[in-house]
Write an enzyme that holds these catalytic residues in place. Structure first.
Site, PDB file in Angstrom:
ATOM      1  N   GLU A  38      37.848 106.973 105.638  1.00  0.00           N
ATOM      2  CA  GLU A  38      38.825 106.942 106.726  1.00  0.00           C
ATOM      3  C   GLU A  38      40.064 107.698 106.272  1.00  0.00           C
ATOM      4  O   GLU A  38      40.748 107.290 105.319  1.00  0.00           O
ATOM      5  CB  GLU A  38      39.227 105.514 107.068  1.00  0.00           C
ATOM      6  CG  GLU A  38      38.183 104.696 107.772  1.00  0.00           C
ATOM      7  CD  GLU A  38      38.742 103.332 108.159  1.00  0.00           C
ATOM      8  OE1 GLU A  38      39.992 103.189 108.230  1.00  0.00           O
ATOM      9  OE2 GLU A  38      37.953 102.409 108.360  1.00  0.00           O
ATOM     10  N   ASP A  74      50.081  98.359 110.889  1.00  0.00           N
ATOM     11  CA  ASP A  74      50.017  98.554 109.450  1.00  0.00           C
ATOM     12  C   ASP A  74      50.980  97.646 108.706  1.00  0.00           C
ATOM     13  O   ASP A  74      52.149  97.495 109.097  1.00  0.00           O
ATOM     14  CB  ASP A  74      50.340 100.014 109.095  1.00  0.00           C
ATOM     15  CG  ASP A  74      49.292 100.970 109.607  1.00  0.00           C
ATOM     16  OD1 ASP A  74      48.128 100.554 109.676  1.00  0.00           O
ATOM     17  OD2 ASP A  74      49.635 102.112 109.937  1.00  0.00           O
TER      18      ASP A  74
END
Length: 269
Positions: A53, A64
């Site tokens: 990724e 995040d």
């Protein structure tokens, strides 16, 4: 090699797919290429990641945690631009691993969905994970991705209703990303107990492979998740190891995780 083939080959070897995440351009573009290569290479005995990724650093993340936020901020301060993503994707594709991009929707929207899909496919990218884009608002992206034969990878979460899981599974391809906990990304001391149930619920609606992310940070965690999921996704822990020990540490950690998901040794040539 397609994502379908990657997961099929891992299943044949009786291992889960190891999926590793790092932000593109962290800490610099050349350094990130070396880190991605190390992530795939492993330690020379046990190989590392099957799927990589490649995250697009974003200045205003909503999912995040602090580790990825800090790494993304460093990449942006060091001058990362989206156009550099495609060279990094090409470098990962050359390793033989399967590159996918993880991004919030805004960078794709600004680049132009069709142009982004075109350039990603040309670089050897296989798909895109869009954590803040839900299938019922993704018509433009779905059309562009299908036109350029990219997999559309969406997220399901413990809070997803059965209807939402079914809709997400129907719109996706490649694999489904099961976020094992509610909240932001980051390594945790244990894998969420809801992960197994989420995978079970998701498989009732699809034959797509299911990868589990959010919280995996050790080979033991990887082994635990590999017992019930098709893929084990590791992000923040790779960033931590890169910051501590550079590419050598990333390669060693990838091999540890590889053994955790069921890899035995480097396949014979």
């Amino acid at each position: 090699m397609s994502l379908h083939e990657v997961f099929r080959d891992c299943a044949t070897r009786r291992s889960a797919a190891l999926i590793g995440y790092l932000p593109a351009g962290f800490p610099t573009v050349p350094d990130s290429v070396e880190l991605f290569r190390a992530m795939v290479r492993g330690d020379g005995d046990t190989p590392g990641c099957d799927v990589v990724e490649i995250g697009i650093p974003y200045s205003d993340p909503v999912m995040d945690g602090p580790t990825i936020q800090a790494a993304s901020g460093e990449a942006l301060r060091n001058g990362f631009r989206v156009r550099q993503l495609f060279d990094i994707v090409s470098a990962v594709a050359e390793t033989g691993a399967a590159p996918v991009v993880m991004t919030y929707w805004n960078p794709v929207h600004r680049y132009g969905p069709d142009a982004f899909a075109r350039d990603l496919a040309a670089a050897g990218g296989l798909g895109v994970i869009t954590p803040d884009l839900v299938p019922d608002e993704a018509d433009e992206w779905l059309a562009a991705a299908r036109q350029h034969r990219l997999d559309r990878i969406f997220l399901v979460a413990p809070s997803s209703t059965e209807r939402r899981v079914a809709m997400t599974a129907g719109a996706g391809s490649g694999f489904l990303y099961a976020a094992s906990v509610m909240g932001v990304t980051g390594a945790r001391d244990s894998v969420s107990g809801s992960a197994r149930e989420l995978v079970r619920r998701t498989r009732a609606h699809t034959e797509l492979p299911v990868g589990v992310g959010l919280g995996v940070r050790t080979a033991g965690h990887a082994a635990e998740v590999a017992e019930f999921a098709d893929g084990v996704i590791v992000g923040s822990a790779f960033i931590d190891r890169a910051g501590q020990d550079g590419a050598a540490g990333v390669a060693e950690f990838a091999a540890e995780l590889g053994r955790g998901v069921g890899k035995s040794s480097t396949p014979a040539p």
